[in-house]
Each structure stands twice: as structure tokens, then as C-alpha cells.
Design a protein around this motif. Structure first.
Motif, PDB file in Angstrom:
ATOM      1  N   VAL A   1       0.852  -1.195   0.000  1.00  0.00           N
ATOM      2  CA  VAL A   1       0.000   0.000   0.000  1.00  0.00           C
ATOM      3  C   VAL A   1       0.889   1.248   0.000  1.00  0.00           C
ATOM      4  N   PRO A   2       0.781   2.091  -1.032  1.00  0.00           N
ATOM      5  CA  PRO A   2       1.550   3.341  -1.009  1.00  0.00           C
ATOM      6  C   PRO A   2       1.041   4.266   0.089  1.00  0.00           C
ATOM      7  N   PHE A   3       1.922   5.148   0.562  1.00  0.00           N
ATOM      8  CA  PHE A   3       1.520   5.993   1.699  1.00  0.00           C
ATOM      9  C   PHE A   3       0.530   7.066   1.310  1.00  0.00           C
ATOM     10  N   THR A   4       0.416   7.330   0.008  1.00  0.00           N
ATOM     11  CA  THR A   4      -0.520   8.355  -0.467  1.00  0.00           C
ATOM     12  C   THR A   4      -1.904   7.757  -0.673  1.00  0.00           C
ATOM     13  N   ILE A   5      -2.926   8.523  -0.308  1.00  0.00           N
ATOM     14  CA  ILE A   5      -4.311   8.106  -0.546  1.00  0.00           C
ATOM     15  C   ILE A   5      -4.865   9.019  -1.643  1.00  0.00           C
ATOM     16  N   SER A   6      -5.189   8.439  -2.791  1.00  0.00           N
ATOM     17  CA  SER A   6      -5.514   9.249  -3.954  1.00  0.00           C
ATOM     18  C   SER A   6      -6.803   8.750  -4.601  1.00  0.00           C
ATOM     19  N   CYS A   7      -7.577   9.704  -5.173  1.00  0.00           N
ATOM     20  CA  CYS A   7      -8.902   9.344  -5.690  1.00  0.00           C
ATOM     21  C   CYS A   7      -8.860   8.701  -7.070  1.00  0.00           C
ATOM     22  N   GLY A   8      -7.819   9.049  -7.849  1.00  0.00           N
ATOM     23  CA  GLY A   8      -7.714   8.484  -9.194  1.00  0.00           C
ATOM     24  C   GLY A   8      -8.463   9.261 -10.257  1.00  0.00           C
ATOM     25  N   HIS A   9      -9.254  10.270  -9.873  1.00  0.00           N
ATOM     26  CA  HIS A   9     -10.101  10.954 -10.859  1.00  0.00           C
ATOM     27  C   HIS A   9      -9.878  12.457 -10.962  1.00  0.00           C
ATOM     28  N   CYS A  10      -9.228  13.067  -9.985  1.00  0.00           N
ATOM     29  CA  CYS A  10      -9.157  14.539  -9.970  1.00  0.00           C
ATOM     30  C   CYS A  10      -8.128  15.047 -10.987  1.00  0.00           C
ATOM     31  N   PHE A  11      -8.046  16.352 -11.100  1.00  0.00           N
ATOM     32  CA  PHE A  11      -7.106  17.009 -12.028  1.00  0.00           C
ATOM     33  C   PHE A  11      -5.698  16.444 -11.873  1.00  0.00           C
ATOM     34  N   PHE A  12      -5.245  16.308 -10.609  1.00  0.00           N
ATOM     35  CA  PHE A  12      -3.867  15.864 -10.362  1.00  0.00           C
ATOM     36  C   PHE A  12      -3.713  14.363 -10.596  1.00  0.00           C
ATOM     37  N   CYS A  13      -4.656  13.580 -10.090  1.00  0.00           N
ATOM     38  CA  CYS A  13      -4.556  12.120 -10.280  1.00  0.00           C
ATOM     39  C   CYS A  13      -4.534  11.755 -11.762  1.00  0.00           C
ATOM     40  N   GLU A  14      -5.288  12.496 -12.578  1.00  0.00           N
ATOM     41  CA  GLU A  14      -5.320  12.171 -14.007  1.00  0.00           C
ATOM     42  C   GLU A  14      -3.987  12.452 -14.675  1.00  0.00           C
ATOM     43  N   LYS A  15      -3.151  13.264 -14.031  1.00  0.00           N
ATOM     44  CA  LYS A  15      -1.794  13.508 -14.540  1.00  0.00           C
ATOM     45  C   LYS A  15      -0.761  12.637 -13.803  1.00  0.00           C
ATOM     46  N   ASP A  16      -1.227  11.632 -13.064  1.00  0.00           N
ATOM     47  CA  ASP A  16      -0.350  10.742 -12.276  1.00  0.00           C
ATOM     48  C   ASP A  16       0.387  11.469 -11.157  1.00  0.00           C
ATOM     49  N   LEU A  17      -0.119  12.633 -10.750  1.00  0.00           N
ATOM     50  CA  LEU A  17       0.491  13.373  -9.631  1.00  0.00           C
ATOM     51  C   LEU A  17      -0.304  13.031  -8.364  1.00  0.00           C
ATOM     52  N   PHE A  18      -0.198  11.756  -7.975  1.00  0.00           N
ATOM     53  CA  PHE A  18      -1.100  11.243  -6.944  1.00  0.00           C
ATOM     54  C   PHE A  18      -0.930  11.906  -5.584  1.00  0.00           C
ATOM     55  N   SER A  19       0.290  12.315  -5.247  1.00  0.00           N
ATOM     56  CA  SER A  19       0.489  12.925  -3.926  1.00  0.00           C
ATOM     57  C   SER A  19      -0.160  14.303  -3.837  1.00  0.00           C
ATOM     58  N   LEU A  20      -0.570  14.855  -4.987  1.00  0.00           N
ATOM     59  CA  LEU A  20      -1.229  16.167  -4.989  1.00  0.00           C
ATOM     60  C   LEU A  20      -2.741  16.055  -5.033  1.00  0.00           C
ATOM     61  N   CYS A  21      -3.265  14.838  -5.021  1.00  0.00           N
ATOM     62  CA  CYS A  21      -4.726  14.650  -5.078  1.00  0.00           C
ATOM     63  C   CYS A  21      -5.397  15.621  -4.124  1.00  0.00           C
ATOM     64  N   ASP A  22      -6.349  16.379  -4.649  1.00  0.00           N
ATOM     65  CA  ASP A  22      -6.962  17.410  -3.793  1.00  0.00           C
ATOM     66  C   ASP A  22      -8.363  17.033  -3.323  1.00  0.00           C
ATOM     67  N   THR A  23      -8.629  15.726  -3.265  1.00  0.00           N
ATOM     68  CA  THR A  23      -9.948  15.306  -2.785  1.00  0.00           C
ATOM     69  C   THR A  23      -9.884  14.425  -1.536  1.00  0.00           C
ATOM     70  N   THR A  24      -8.700  13.958  -1.144  1.00  0.00           N
ATOM     71  CA  THR A  24      -8.650  12.940  -0.088  1.00  0.00           C
ATOM     72  C   THR A  24      -8.180  13.459   1.270  1.00  0.00           C
ATOM     73  N   ASN A  25      -7.738  14.705   1.326  1.00  0.00           N
ATOM     74  CA  ASN A  25      -7.299  15.247   2.620  1.00  0.00           C
ATOM     75  C   ASN A  25      -8.364  16.197   3.167  1.00  0.00           C
ATOM     76  N   PRO A  26      -9.144  15.736   4.136  1.00  0.00           N
ATOM     77  CA  PRO A  26     -10.222  16.585   4.654  1.00  0.00           C
ATOM     78  C   PRO A  26      -9.701  17.805   5.415  1.00  0.00           C
ATOM     79  N   ASN A  27      -8.426  17.811   5.738  1.00  0.00           N
ATOM     80  CA  ASN A  27      -7.867  18.942   6.501  1.00  0.00           C
ATOM     81  C   ASN A  27      -6.933  19.794   5.649  1.00  0.00           C
TER      82      ASN A  27
END
Ligand SMILES: [Zn+2]
Ligand SMILES: [Zn+2]
Length: 247
Positions: free
Chosen positions: A84-110
Motif C-alpha cells: 500500500v503506497p503511503f498516499t491516498i488518492s482518488c484516481g479521478h481529480c485534475f492531479f490524479c489524471e496527470k499521475d500526480l497522486f500525492s497532490l490529489c486534492d480530494t482525499t485530505n479533509p484537513n
């Protein structure tokens, strides 16, 4: 279950805590078979990361067996062996679609709090305080893995845990450093710092075609002959245990 919990500065303890449960359709529960302590965990241990709360379960490098799946999980099934990678990513957002998973802007509620405290936000992460979402980590017997259709990597049975575990963080971190250096065949490459991530960067440099790798460090136990050459901090190295990964 038992889990490593943060209680304050330089105070972590193995506590009995409730087992995790499926909270969302795309969660899985993983039974942890191997977990690592990261250099980054020292920041938590030393209370250098804001927003830790008493009882937070630490650990962002782990692997194990899928024990239970949510109804929306399509990529994994019970019994799968996963890293399991340490990043939690949605796979669908602007960043995830560019494979920039650590920047996913939907999974960090804080993320607002993260921006306020450190100037920017990351995606959600396991076991790294509430600034990265407050997700319980993997230095535990079981862990809830959100967004399980995106992150976890199914791995074959033929390799031991300690040859796979580092895919959760430090191998990709070292590899990315080497990849960013745009190594061409035969290049001479210098790597400053020969801790675990540095050693993965060294092996990645070899893998990407370097002709010579110069490893630089000043920690005596990382040097092959510290007694014979105490003043010589620069040397070439190629740790055998790392080579075994590629063969
Ligand atoms: Zn780490
Ligand atoms: Zn995303």
C-alpha cells in the motif's frame, strides 16, 4: 488489535485499540504482514509535525493481505497480497489524471489546515497526523485502506515481504530522485546521503544506465572500511541486498 500509538513527544506505545472497519464502499481492511519505520516517523516521534493527537496510530509503509472489501471495491479481493503506497488518492481529480497522486486534492479533509500551517496541502496520507487527514497508519495489526481501487499494488507470492515492502515509500522516492536526474547511459552520478532512500537512488541510478555511481556520506557505519580509511568519505558502493532486487 495492537497498534503503535503516539502519546506525545518521544512517547509512542503499543496499545490495544478497536479493529478498523469499512467506512466507505471503496475501503478495504488489510491484515498487515510487514511494516517499516521511516526516517519521516522521527518527525512525529519528536513532535515536529503539527496536529498529532494522542492515540493517533502511526505508520505509512506497510503491506499485507486483504481481509475485507467494501461493496465498491473492484480491483482487489479478499486474500490478495498488497503493498500500500503511503498516499491516498482518488484516481479521478485534475492531479490524479496527470499521475500526480500525492497532490490529489480530494482525499485530505484537513487541506485548509495544512495550507494554514505549512503553506500547502498534500493528499491524504496514512499515519502522519491530522495535517494529512488523520488516517490511521499501518504500524498495526490491521489498517483501513481508503480509495482501495487506486493505490494498493497486488504483488506475487514468490517474493518475500522484505523485498516488496519498500514499494510503499522509499524505493519510489529514491527512484524518482534518479529519474529526475535524467541519467543517460554511461553517466557518472553522485548521490549525497546513503541512508535507505539514498541507497535506493544509487540502485536506481545503476538500473537507469549509470556507468559510475559515487556515493557520498559521513556516517561511519555506512562506509565499508571506516577504520582503514577514516578520512575518506567518498566511495563507490553497490549494496548486495539492493542488487538482489533487480535479479
Ligand atoms: Zn516513509
Ligand atoms: Zn485525486
Amino acid at each position: 488489535m495492537k497498534a503503535l500509538c503516539w502519546h506525545g513527544k518521544e512517547d509512542v506505545r503499543v496499545d490495544n485499540v478497536p479493529d478498523p472497519v469499512i467506512e466507505n464502499d471503496d475501503d478495504v481492511i488489510v491484515k498487515v504482514t510487514a511494516t517499516a519505520i521511516c526516517g519521516s516517523d522521527l518527525h512525529l516521534y519528536g513532535s515536529k509535525v503539527p496536529t498529532l493527537e494522542e492515540g493517533d496510530i502511526l505508520g505509512h509503509e506497510f503491506m499485507g493481505i486483504v481481509e475485507e472489501t467494501g461493496s465498491g471495491v473492484t480491483h482487489l479481493k479478499k486474500g490478495d497480497r498488497v503493498v500500500v503506497p503511503f498516499t491516498i488518492s482518488c484516481g479521478h481529480c485534475f492531479f490524479c489524471e496527470k499521475d500526480l497522486f500525492s497532490l490529489c486534492d480530494t482525499t485530505n479533509p484537513n487541506e485548509d489546515k495544512a495550507r494554514e500551517l505549512i503553506g500547502h496541502a498534500t493528499c491524504g496520507m496514512f499515519g502522519y497526523g491530522h495535517i494529512t487527514g488523520g488516517f490511521s497508519g499501518g504500524q498495526a495489526e490491521y489498517v483501513r485502506v481508503p480509495k482501495a481501487n487506486v493505490g494498493p499494488l497486488v504483488v506475487p507470492d514468490g517474493l518475500e515481504d522484505d523485498k516488496l515492502l519498500f514499494l510503499s515509500d522509499i524505493f519510489p522516492t529514491g527512484y524518482m530522485a534518479a529519474e529526475n536526474a535524467n541519467i543517460q547511459h554511461g553517466d557518472t552520478v553522485a548521490v549525497w546521503g546513503c541512508g535507505p532512500v539514498g541507497q535506493f537512488a544509487i540502485q536506481s541510478a545503476w538500473m537507469l544506465g549509470a556507468g559510475r555511481v559515487i556515493a557520498i556520506d559521513h556516517v561511519p557505519e555506512r562506509l565499508p572500511k571506516p577504520m582503514a580509511r577514516p578520512k575518506r568519505w567518498i566511495l563507490s558502493m553497490r549494496p548486495k541486498f539492493m542488487k538482489s532486487l533487480w535479479r
